[in-house]
Design a protein around this motif. Structure first.
Motif, PDB file in Angstrom:
ATOM      1  N   LYS A 178      -4.900 -25.121   8.465  1.00 23.07           N
ATOM      2  CA  LYS A 178      -5.724 -25.147   7.248  1.00 23.07           C
ATOM      3  C   LYS A 178      -5.208 -24.126   6.233  1.00 23.07           C
ATOM      4  O   LYS A 178      -5.048 -24.430   5.051  1.00 23.07           O
ATOM      5  CB  LYS A 178      -7.180 -24.864   7.620  1.00 23.07           C
ATOM      6  CG  LYS A 178      -8.156 -25.108   6.506  1.00 23.07           C
ATOM      7  CD  LYS A 178      -9.568 -25.053   7.031  1.00 23.07           C
ATOM      8  CE  LYS A 178     -10.546 -25.079   5.867  1.00 23.07           C
ATOM      9  NZ  LYS A 178     -11.931 -24.967   6.337  1.00 23.07           N
ATOM     10  N   MET A 179      -4.897 -22.928   6.721  1.00 28.26           N
ATOM     11  CA  MET A 179      -4.422 -21.892   5.802  1.00 28.26           C
ATOM     12  C   MET A 179      -3.063 -22.231   5.214  1.00 28.26           C
ATOM     13  O   MET A 179      -2.703 -21.757   4.146  1.00 28.26           O
ATOM     14  CB  MET A 179      -4.354 -20.549   6.527  1.00 28.26           C
ATOM     15  CG  MET A 179      -5.746 -20.024   6.829  1.00 28.26           C
ATOM     16  SD  MET A 179      -5.693 -18.344   7.420  1.00 28.26           S
ATOM     17  CE  MET A 179      -5.073 -17.467   5.993  1.00 28.26           C
ATOM     18  N   ARG A 180      -2.303 -23.047   5.932  1.00 25.01           N
ATOM     19  CA  ARG A 180      -0.966 -23.436   5.456  1.00 25.01           C
ATOM     20  C   ARG A 180      -0.985 -24.784   4.741  1.00 25.01           C
ATOM     21  O   ARG A 180       0.057 -25.386   4.512  1.00 25.01           O
ATOM     22  CB  ARG A 180       0.007 -23.475   6.654  1.00 25.01           C
ATOM     23  CG  ARG A 180       0.205 -22.098   7.274  1.00 25.01           C
ATOM     24  CD  ARG A 180       0.739 -22.199   8.694  1.00 25.01           C
ATOM     25  NE  ARG A 180       2.098 -22.696   8.743  1.00 25.01           N
ATOM     26  CZ  ARG A 180       3.175 -21.952   8.583  1.00 25.01           C
ATOM     27  NH1 ARG A 180       3.041 -20.653   8.383  1.00 25.01           N
ATOM     28  NH2 ARG A 180       4.369 -22.478   8.623  1.00 25.01           N
ATOM     29  N   ASP A 187      -8.904 -34.793   8.229  1.00 27.31           N
ATOM     30  CA  ASP A 187      -8.393 -34.484   9.569  1.00 27.31           C
ATOM     31  C   ASP A 187      -9.184 -33.342  10.210  1.00 27.31           C
ATOM     32  O   ASP A 187      -9.450 -33.355  11.415  1.00 27.31           O
ATOM     33  CB  ASP A 187      -6.903 -34.090   9.503  1.00 27.31           C
ATOM     34  CG  ASP A 187      -6.035 -35.303   9.231  1.00 27.31           C
ATOM     35  OD1 ASP A 187      -6.540 -36.439   9.332  1.00 27.31           O
ATOM     36  OD2 ASP A 187      -4.838 -35.113   8.891  1.00 27.31           O
ATOM     37  N   GLU A 188      -9.561 -32.375   9.380  1.00 23.63           N
ATOM     38  CA  GLU A 188     -10.350 -31.255   9.900  1.00 23.63           C
ATOM     39  C   GLU A 188     -11.663 -31.777  10.482  1.00 23.63           C
ATOM     40  O   GLU A 188     -12.045 -31.439  11.605  1.00 23.63           O
ATOM     41  CB  GLU A 188     -10.615 -30.257   8.765  1.00 23.63           C
ATOM     42  CG  GLU A 188     -11.384 -29.038   9.220  1.00 23.63           C
ATOM     43  CD  GLU A 188     -11.664 -28.069   8.080  1.00 23.63           C
ATOM     44  OE1 GLU A 188     -11.227 -28.329   6.934  1.00 23.63           O
ATOM     45  OE2 GLU A 188     -12.342 -27.067   8.342  1.00 23.63           O
ATOM     46  N   ALA A 194     -13.918 -34.449  17.379  1.00 21.02           N
ATOM     47  CA  ALA A 194     -13.300 -34.622  18.707  1.00 21.02           C
ATOM     48  C   ALA A 194     -13.666 -33.429  19.604  1.00 21.02           C
ATOM     49  O   ALA A 194     -14.000 -33.598  20.780  1.00 21.02           O
ATOM     50  CB  ALA A 194     -11.788 -34.750  18.576  1.00 21.02           C
ATOM     51  N   LEU A 195     -13.639 -32.214  19.031  1.00 21.52           N
ATOM     52  CA  LEU A 195     -13.999 -31.031  19.828  1.00 21.52           C
ATOM     53  C   LEU A 195     -15.477 -31.069  20.220  1.00 21.52           C
ATOM     54  O   LEU A 195     -15.844 -30.654  21.319  1.00 21.52           O
ATOM     55  CB  LEU A 195     -13.700 -29.746  19.039  1.00 21.52           C
ATOM     56  CG  LEU A 195     -12.225 -29.367  18.938  1.00 21.52           C
ATOM     57  CD1 LEU A 195     -12.034 -28.181  17.995  1.00 21.52           C
ATOM     58  CD2 LEU A 195     -11.655 -29.021  20.323  1.00 21.52           C
ATOM     59  N   ARG A 196     -16.289 -31.590  19.333  1.00 22.60           N
ATOM     60  CA  ARG A 196     -17.724 -31.707  19.624  1.00 22.60           C
ATOM     61  C   ARG A 196     -17.945 -32.639  20.817  1.00 22.60           C
ATOM     62  O   ARG A 196     -18.854 -32.462  21.608  1.00 22.60           O
ATOM     63  CB  ARG A 196     -18.402 -32.297  18.378  1.00 22.60           C
ATOM     64  CG  ARG A 196     -19.755 -31.738  18.120  1.00 22.60           C
ATOM     65  CD  ARG A 196     -20.254 -32.215  16.771  1.00 22.60           C
ATOM     66  NE  ARG A 196     -19.887 -31.309  15.707  1.00 22.60           N
ATOM     67  CZ  ARG A 196     -19.893 -31.636  14.410  1.00 22.60           C
ATOM     68  NH1 ARG A 196     -20.227 -32.863  14.026  1.00 22.60           N
ATOM     69  NH2 ARG A 196     -19.570 -30.747  13.501  1.00 22.60           N
TER      70      ARG A 196
END
Ligand code: M6R
Length: 366
Positions: A178-180, A187-188, A194-196
């Motif tokens: 994200k920072m890059r 996508d975030e 997906a993590l949820r």
């Protein structure tokens, strides 16, 4: 303390859905992720980071090897992963823009602590600790930290510490991406979703225990085993081999499947079970031809596939299917059957599962 479980290792394997949920708690209800997850100074440090050096031992080293794939593919950031006890006795070149990441369940592993101090001495400026014990030496030593909330891990074999480390490392890859400007908002969101879902997916995967138990009976008769994987699943094969060695005392080696023809294929006969990690990722076609080579030489294959892998059971080719293909989270889910396999083989062999011979939970001396 053990509740319905026979051993701490079994309890800790089954605690993984909640351990991962607790570790990811901060992001489970969030719409976006922020560098602050890794501490107040993280934004400043990450903005100066142009590459990552991961230092760890044992299972934590395997987590680092998985992370390298994610850091490269998600964040587009170069990453080196080194065994701490090797790094500390080399003369590597230092770079101020390197973020040194120490991964350790205990936070007390002598080689990992020494390797991070050495990296600092060489001129690497910042370190991040990913650790399960808040009051540990590693947490005190590092500039940034992220605590995995796996809860106390009593069994010597690392299980829930590993999967919570992986969840954390994916989060790190996402934050750096994200920072890059490598992670779109869409996508975030998708990755957060997906993590949820990950704790539920882990819960589903644990249901394959009864199938794994059946395989364990024939494994317990063997003296050696090969574990094969490709890409991000090669370190998962390494982790599976380590678990089997550690608690069931069966000699097990992991190979990147593409290396088969360069030597280990000579070992294949009907006395050498070959375990393959075979999710339906972009390397499945390549892996299938490696499995074919084993099959054609009379080897007995034990394949952990997923719903989409299209590998069919046949003589000497046994398949257990995970219920879903988990995309980027696949290495986390594919860890579960390997932990269960090692556990059930150890039970058949009657070894001391929670306290394997010659090993200590935290290796505080060299
Ligand atoms: O506490 P750490 O994560 O630093 O420990 C590193 C290794 O000693 C540890 O992962 C070891 O390999 C496990 N017992 C393997 O199951």
């Amino acid at each position: 303390e053990l509740g319905p479980y026979a051993h701490f290792m079994q309890k800790e394997i089954f605690e993984q859905p909640s351990a991962v949920a607790n570790t990811l708690e901060m992001i489970l209800n969030a719409k976006s992720i922020s560098p602050n997850l890794f501490g107040n100074k993280a934004e400043e440090v990450f903005s100066r980071t142009s590459n990552v050096l991961i230092l760890a031992c044992g299972t934590s080293y395997h987590a680092g090897l998985v992370a390298r794939h994610w850091l490269e593919s998600v964040a587009g950031i170069p990453c080196n992963v080194e065994i701490a006890s090797e790094y500390r006795y080399r003369n590597p070149l230092a770079d101020q823009a390197t973020l040194v990441v120490g991964i350790s369940q205990s936070g007390e592993t002598a080689d990992t602590l020494a390797a991070i101090s050495y990296a600092k001495k060489l001129g690497h400026q910042y370190s991040l600790a990913i650790c399960n014990v808040p009051e540990s030496a590693l947490i005190r030593q590092a500039d940034l930290c992220f605590l995995t909330h796996a809860g106390p891990e009593i069994g010597v074999a690392s299980t829930k510490a590993f999967t919570t480390q992986l969840a954390t490392l994916l989060l790190l890859a996402m934050v750096l991406a994200k920072m890059r400007h490598k992670l779109s908002t869409k996508d975030e969101r998708q990755m957060i979703m997906a993590l949820r879902h990950l704790p539920v997916a882990l819960q589903h995967t644990l249901q394959i225990e009864s199938q794994v138990k059946i395989w364990a009976k024939s494994f317990a008769q063997k003296r050696h085993a090969l574990f094969l994987g490709r890409g991000v699943h090669y370190p998962i094969a390494m982790e599976g081999a380590l678990k089997l060695k550690e608690i069931s005392y069966i000699h097990a080696e992991a190979y990147a499947a593409g290396e088969l023809k360069h030597g280990p294929l000579a070992l294949v006969d009907n006395e050498m079970p070959v375990v393959a990690i075979a999710p339906n990722d972009q390397l499945i076609g390549k892996l299938k031809s490696n499995l074919q080579e084993v099959h054609a030489r009379g080897g007995e294959l034990y394949v952990f596939a997923d719903a989409d892998s299209q590998i069919m059971q046949s003589k000497n080719l046994h398949v257990i299917r995970l219920s879903e293909h988990a995309g980027i989270l696949s290495p986390i889910l594919h860890t579960i059957p390997l932990q269960l396999l090692a556990y059930h083989v150890a039970l058949v062999k009657g070894t001391d599962v929670d306290k394997p011979r010659n090993l200590a939970k935290a290796v505080t001396v060299e």
